[in-house]
Design a protein around this motif. Structure first.
Motif, PDB file in Angstrom:
ATOM      1  N   ARG B 130       0.845  -1.198   0.000  1.00 19.53           N
ATOM      2  CA  ARG B 130       0.000   0.000   0.000  1.00 19.53           C
ATOM      3  C   ARG B 130       0.878   1.245   0.000  1.00 19.53           C
ATOM      4  O   ARG B 130       0.619   2.195  -0.729  1.00 19.53           O
ATOM      5  CB  ARG B 130      -0.904   0.022   1.249  1.00 19.53           C
ATOM      6  N   SER B 131       1.920   1.220   0.849  1.00 17.76           N
ATOM      7  CA  SER B 131       2.807   2.384   0.954  1.00 17.76           C
ATOM      8  C   SER B 131       3.482   2.660  -0.379  1.00 17.76           C
ATOM      9  O   SER B 131       3.654   3.810  -0.786  1.00 17.76           O
ATOM     10  CB  SER B 131       3.874   2.140   2.023  1.00 17.76           C
ATOM     11  N   LYS B 132       3.832   1.584  -1.078  1.00 19.38           N
ATOM     12  CA  LYS B 132       4.514   1.722  -2.362  1.00 19.38           C
ATOM     13  C   LYS B 132       3.631   2.432  -3.394  1.00 19.38           C
ATOM     14  O   LYS B 132       4.116   3.140  -4.269  1.00 19.38           O
ATOM     15  CB  LYS B 132       4.881   0.320  -2.862  1.00 19.38           C
ATOM     16  N   LEU B 362       9.129  10.579  -1.870  1.00 24.92           N
ATOM     17  CA  LEU B 362       9.686  10.051  -0.623  1.00 24.92           C
ATOM     18  C   LEU B 362       9.196   8.641  -0.312  1.00 24.92           C
ATOM     19  O   LEU B 362       8.066   8.292  -0.620  1.00 24.92           O
ATOM     20  CB  LEU B 362       9.295  10.963   0.551  1.00 24.92           C
ATOM     21  N   THR B 363      10.053   7.851   0.313  1.00 25.40           N
ATOM     22  CA  THR B 363       9.597   6.579   0.856  1.00 25.40           C
ATOM     23  C   THR B 363       8.836   6.877   2.148  1.00 25.40           C
ATOM     24  O   THR B 363       8.914   8.000   2.685  1.00 25.40           O
ATOM     25  CB  THR B 363      10.775   5.644   1.200  1.00 25.40           C
ATOM     26  N   VAL B 364       8.123   5.883   2.646  1.00 26.27           N
ATOM     27  CA  VAL B 364       7.382   6.066   3.895  1.00 26.27           C
ATOM     28  C   VAL B 364       8.342   6.447   5.024  1.00 26.27           C
ATOM     29  O   VAL B 364       8.052   7.325   5.841  1.00 26.27           O
ATOM     30  CB  VAL B 364       6.611   4.767   4.243  1.00 26.27           C
ATOM     31  N   GLU B 365       9.511   5.824   5.040  1.00 26.13           N
ATOM     32  CA  GLU B 365      10.485   6.085   6.097  1.00 26.13           C
ATOM     33  C   GLU B 365      11.007   7.522   6.017  1.00 26.13           C
ATOM     34  O   GLU B 365      11.145   8.208   7.027  1.00 26.13           O
ATOM     35  CB  GLU B 365      11.676   5.109   6.002  1.00 26.13           C
ATOM     36  N   GLU B 366      11.281   7.976   4.792  1.00 27.68           N
ATOM     37  CA  GLU B 366      11.765   9.348   4.620  1.00 27.68           C
ATOM     38  C   GLU B 366      10.700  10.348   5.047  1.00 27.68           C
ATOM     39  O   GLU B 366      11.002  11.342   5.718  1.00 27.68           O
ATOM     40  CB  GLU B 366      12.153   9.588   3.155  1.00 27.68           C
ATOM     41  N   ALA B 367       9.441  10.074   4.681  1.00 28.30           N
ATOM     42  CA  ALA B 367       8.339  10.972   5.042  1.00 28.30           C
ATOM     43  C   ALA B 367       8.172  10.999   6.557  1.00 28.30           C
ATOM     44  O   ALA B 367       7.899  12.049   7.157  1.00 28.30           O
ATOM     45  CB  ALA B 367       7.049  10.519   4.364  1.00 28.30           C
ATOM     46  N   GLU B 368       8.373   9.854   7.185  1.00 32.81           N
ATOM     47  CA  GLU B 368       8.242   9.763   8.636  1.00 32.81           C
ATOM     48  C   GLU B 368       9.292  10.635   9.324  1.00 32.81           C
ATOM     49  O   GLU B 368       9.008  11.309  10.314  1.00 32.81           O
ATOM     50  CB  GLU B 368       8.395   8.296   9.053  1.00 32.81           C
ATOM     51  N   GLN B 369      10.477  10.650   8.782  1.00 38.17           N
ATOM     52  CA  GLN B 369      11.535  11.484   9.362  1.00 38.17           C
ATOM     53  C   GLN B 369      11.198  12.962   9.256  1.00 38.17           C
ATOM     54  O   GLN B 369      11.669  13.769  10.044  1.00 38.17           O
ATOM     55  CB  GLN B 369      12.869  11.209   8.663  1.00 38.17           C
TER      56      GLN B 369
END
Lengths: 411, 411
Positions: B130-132, B362-369
C-alpha cells in the motif's frame, strides 16, 4: 420460499451433497444476486465444521460488459496471481460449491468467437491445475432461481410467482418436502440409480446402440472394465462420499474416445454459457463430430465442437429414465443441471477418469491412453425421447435391451 | 432514485472523482448488495475508456460469519496468491473506486480483539505494498445507500422511503441536481475550498490552538513547509487530477507527528468497521494519545489507539466550516465519509506524505523522518462544534484567527 425450506435445502447441499468435513476449506461460487442464500450456505458450512468459507462472486451483467468493451487479449490473460491462486487451490483441494442461478439468455449477444478465444487462452493456463485436482476434492453444483431464469421456465407467471414456482420445482426434484428429512430421502433414491449403475457395470457391454424415430441412429463403444456411476463419488484424498449434482437422476460412464458412429438428434435446447442452441443434431464419423445442424445457435455449436482438438469427441454417455421427476414435470428448465437429468444425454469433451477402477491414480495423459477423452470443454446435450431404445452389445455379440421406449428395459 | 439521476451520479464519480483515463485498469470495491449500481459504474468506466474493470466484492454479513466461526489465525493469514495480487496492484497502480454502503452497525457483535489481531497480521504483509502505491494511483470513496444505513439516518421512515431520502442527501451533498452539470458544479465548489487551502499554506503556521466550551483544549504543531490540501490531488504517475472523496468539504494537512498536547472532545459518533464509538474524548501528551473515555465503544477506541506503535499519534487535521451542506442537513450520517465533511476533525494514524512539496518522491520512512505519521490505521473523528475557535500561531508568535464560532474567521 419459506425460510425453513431454504434451511432444509442448504442442509441437504452442505451435508448430503458437498459433505463438508471438519476443518475443511470451502469455496462457494455464486452470483452476487444470490447473496441472501450465500449467507445461509456460509453459515451452514461453518456449522458443519468448515475451517474457512470463501466466496467467488460472479455477475453475468458485468461479464457481458467485459465482453462488450474489453479486448480478447485483456480478458484472456491470466494474471500471475490468478495462476498462483489456482495452483494453491490445486494443492489444497478445498470443497467447491457452485450455485447456478443465471437465466439461460444471460450472455445473449456475446461474441461467440471472442468467448472461444478468451476461454482457450485462459484454459491453456488453468487446465493443468484443474486436471491435477480431478477426483481429489468434493464438489457440488446446485441451483437457486433468479427472476430471469424463473421467467424463462414459467413465462406466463409474474416475476415473484415464477421464482416461487421454480423454487418449488428445485425442492421437489431434490426431494425436499415440508415434513421429510431430505438427506434420508436423497439417499433412498440414490440407492436405486446406484443399483442400475452396478447392473450396467456387471454387463460389461462393448458398445451401446441408440435408435429413435426422430432420426437418432448411433453406436458408441465403451471402455473394457470401466464402471458406470450414479449419484455420488468418493474424494480419493479423504474418503468423503459426495453427490456432485443436485438434482441427479443419471447413470453414466465415459465411452471410448474416438469410437462412435452415426447421428444424435437433440431433444432439448442447450444453454451454453448463456447462449442458446436449439433443435440440433450432431453426426459422428470415426468417433468425431464431423457435422452439426442447429435451427438456433449454429455458430455457438460449431465453436463448442472446435474449441480444441478433442472437443469433437464424447466424454460421457448417461442414461435417464423418462420417469425422472424432472422429465415428469413436463418443464423445460433451460439449464443443463436439470434438463440433463430429464433425459438420456451425451457430453462432448472431457471425460471422467474416475470411471476406471484405478482412475484416481492416473494422470490425464494416462487416462487418455485408456480411452478417456480430454478437452477444455464438457458440454452435455439431451437425446432421450419417449421412444428411445438402447441396446447393449456384449463382446461376444450378445444383445441385451437396456432402454425400451425411453426407460429401463428391466425394472 | 430515478435512473437519470443515478447516471449523473455515476458520471460524476467516474469523470470528476476517479477521472478514469484511456486504457486504465479500474478496480471497483463494493458490497454484493449494490450490484445494480456496480453494473452502471462498470459501464460508465468502460465508456470513459477503461481497459479492464474488475470488481472486488464484499459482504458484511458473510464477514461477520467469518469472525464468528473462523479462527484469528485462519483469517489473519495472507495467502501467497493474495500477496502476489497486492504486489501486482502496487506495480500496476490501477484506479480504485470504493463504494461504501454498509450500515454503521453492520459488524456489531464482532470481537474487537480478534479483529485487531487479524488486521495486524494482514497489514503486516499488505502495508508495504500500500505504501509503495501512495500518491501513484487515482482513488475515490463514494457512497450508495443500503437499507440498514438509510434506516439508521432516517429511523422514522419506512425502508424504501429511508433509502430514497438518503439518496437525495447523497445527491445534494455531491451537488447533483435534476438540471445541472454535476461535474461543473463540483469544480466550482472545489475552487472555494482550494482557495482556503492556499491561504493556510501561505500563512505558514507553526501550530494551531483549538478551544471549545465542550472541553476541547488542544494544540498541535504543523510541519514547516507543508501544504494544505482540499478537494483533489494529482496522480504523480500520469498527472491525472482526481477527487478522492465525494462528498468533500474539508481543508486538511498532516500535522507534525508526536507534537500535540491537550484534549479533543468528539462531537459526532464514530463508526469503525461497523462498530460504534460514541461520546468520547482523547487526551494527548507529548504527541501521543495517553487516555480516552467513551460512553459507547470504549474497547473499540482503545484497540484503535493501540493498533500499532503510531496509531496513538495524529496523521491529519482537517477544517470544515459549519456551513457545510452536510452539517446544514442537521443529519448524523453515522459514516465518516459524510460526517467528517460536516465538522472539523483529526485522524489517528497514517498521514499523507503528499502534503510535503516533494512528498510523492519520498519513501514512507523518509516521510516519517519529516514528521508524517505512519500506521496501519487512519481513523477520523469529529471535533467541530458551533463554538469551536482555532487560532493559527506563526513561527514568530503572531496569532491569526482561523476559525471563529465553527467557521472561517475571514470569508
Amino acid at each position: 420460499m419459506e425460510q425453513k425450506m431454504l434451511e432444509k435445502y442448504a442442509h441437504l447441499l452442505v451435508h448430503a451433497g458437498l459433505n463438508v468435513q471438519k476443518d475443511q476449506e470451502v469455496i462457494i461460487s455464486a452470483s452476487v444476486e444470490q447473496y441472501p442464500f450465500v449467507e445461509l450456505l456460509t453459515k451452514t458450512c461453518y456449522e458443519a465444521g468448515a475451517k474457512e468459507v470463501r466466496v467467488e462472486w460472479s455477475f453475468a451483467k458485468k461479464r457481458l460488459l467485459d465482453y462488450t468493451y474489453a479486448s480478447a487479449e485483456t480478458l484472456g490473460q491470466v494474471k500471475p496471481w490468478e495462476e498462483a491462486k489456482m495452483a494453491q487451490q490445486a494443492e489444497d483441494c478445498p470443497a467447491m460449491l457452485h450455485i447456478m442461478s443465471d437465466g439461460p439468455d444471460a450472455m445473449n449477444g456475446m461474441d461467440a468467437e471472442k468467448f472461444a478465444t478468451v476461454t482457450q487462452a485462459r484454459q491453456k493456463v488453468m487446465k493443468p491445475y484443474r486436471s491435477k485436482m480431478d477426483g481429489k476434492y468434493q464438489w457440488l453444483i446446485a441451483a437457486v432461481p433468479s427472476p430471469e431464469w424463473a421467467k424463462k421456465v414459467f413465462p406466463t407467471l409474474g416475476e415473484d410467482e415464477a421464482v416461487e414456482a421454480l423454487w418449488r420445482e428445485i425442492m421437489r426434484t431434490c426431494y425436499v418436502t415440508e415434513d421429510n428429512d431430505p438427506v434420508t430421502a436423497r439417499q433412498a433414491h440414490d440407492r436405486y440409480t446406484m443399483a442400475k449403475a452396478d447392473w450396467l457395470t456387471k454387463q460389461g457391454f462393448a458398445s451401446l446402440r441408440y435408435h429413435s424415430a426422430n432420426g437418432t441412429d448411433f453406436t458408441v463403444e465403451l471402455i473394457p472394465g470401466a464402471t458406470w456411476c450414479a449419484a455420488g463419488e468418493t474424494n480419493s484424498t479423504n474418503g468423503a462420499f459426495y453427490v456432485p449434482n443436485m438434482p441427479t437422476e443419471e447413470v453414466f460412464t465415459s465411452p471410448m474416445a474416438g469410437r462412435c458412429e452415426g447421428t444424435l438428434v437433440s431433444t432439448k435446447p442447450l444453454s451454453y454459457n448463456g447462449q442458446m442452441v436449439e433443435n440440433f443434431s450432431v453426426t459422428f464419423r470415426d468417433g468425431k463430430a464431423v457435422s452439426c445442424q442447429a435451427e438456433v445457435g449454429q455458430a455457438v455449436l460449431e465453436k463448442i465442437i472446435s474449441m480444441d482438438e478433442h472437443a469433437c469427441m464424447l466424454g460421457e454417455v448417461a442414461l435417464v429414465a423418462k420417469e425422472s421427476p424432472i422429465n415428469q414435470s413436463g418443464l423445460l428448465f433451460y439449464n443443463t443441471l436439470f434438463d440433463e437429468n430429464a433425459a438420456c444425454h451425451v457430453a462432448l469433451g472431457r471425460g471422467f477418469k474416475e470411471i476406471l477402477p484405478d482412475g484416481a491414480q492416473l494422470t490425464v495423459e494416462e487416462a487418455e491412453q485408456r480411452g478417456i477423452n480430454d478437452s477444455i470443454v464438457h458440454v452435455d446435450f439431451m437425446v432421450g425421447s419417449d421412444d428411445l431404445s438402447i441396446v447393449g452389445v456384449k463382446p461376444d455379440g450378445t444383445e441385451v435391451p437396456v432402454f425400451v421406449n425411453g426407460t429401463w428395459a428391466t425394472a
